[in-house]
Design a protein around this motif. Sequence first.
Motif: not given
Length: 360
Positions: A36-63
């Motif tokens: 029941a929850t897999l389709p929602y989790a998949r939809d969310f994580m696909q977008v998040i993971l594509i933007g993963n380099p942005i998130a990593f770089t933002f967090i690292g440079l901010n620190n």
Amino acid sequence: VLGNVLLLCVINGFCFGGLTLIFLDPILHFFGASPATLPYARDFMQVILIGNPIAFTFIGLNNVMRATGYPKKAMLSSLLTVFANIILAPIFIFHLDWGIRGAALATVISQSIGLIWIVSHYLNKNTTIRFKPGIFKLKSRIIMSIFSIGMSPFLMNVCASSVVIILNNSFMRYGGDLAIGAYGIVNRVLTLFIMIEIGVTQGMQPVIGFNYGALLFDRVRKTLRYALIAGVSIMTFGFLLSQLFPSAIVGMFTDNHELMELSKFGLRVTCLMFPLAGCQIIITNFFQSIGKAKVSIFLSLSRQLLFLIPFLLILPRFWGITGVWSSMPMADFISFMTTIGTFMYFVRKGLLFKTNKTIE
């Protein structure tokens, strides 16, 4: 160091995001997603993971920004992403009807806005530490230094992810999707206060690290004392809110009566040892700040590996879903006792504060 941090963040962002995308469905199943929850989790994580380099770089440079003398700018960059997310998420989810993918996209775009702000800081010629030709070369000495200091929070997050896997599977087994939903609500509330606590520890670390290296132990003691007062106060406030106003807190997430009752019970139980957890988090990060990475790693892992996981495997067999909730405060208490015992051992042996340098 700045150049190495940037390269490592980009490399890790692409590698981690790419590998996780390839094996996304098995990973989500492993983390406890139901049909029941897999389709929602998949939809969310696909977008998040594509933007993963942005998130990593933002967090690292901010620190790095915070550590190089710009704590207010680092705070503003974090707030910028939060407010951008608050504005974009309802537009994407409700107005444009993009649903769960809209929520993920709002997160990625908000982090992109924050990253642009941070990059502009490092391109400014008036900035103390900035991008320059020749700094973008990976050096083993710098990488090993980064890894040794960052290993403690890294392992703590790995253990936290492992615990989430066991928690989700335990809640699914003893309470179904409704129990997982209740844990999702409770976890959001816990995260709110824990992230504030982490903010205190991150602000404490450069101050303690600098003064410890300069042998100014009076300043180290004073900073630790203030951090402990702030950390325990924050978590005590969270404890009081959770015990006195659970209906109001849970009501912000759902109006389903059954889900509310389960979430209220879980919130009250999991927050029982919050004040002690506040102390434990501060002291663990104190050891990391003074370069005692092995001690910090041990204390970080003790709650997750040595205490919480065994409780999660044993208690639910006797108490059902109550045993799952109860595992967390019990692990917090034993972890607190272990941390205090370790800290007192180092103090009594004179291994923390040896000689105080006089400020002329």
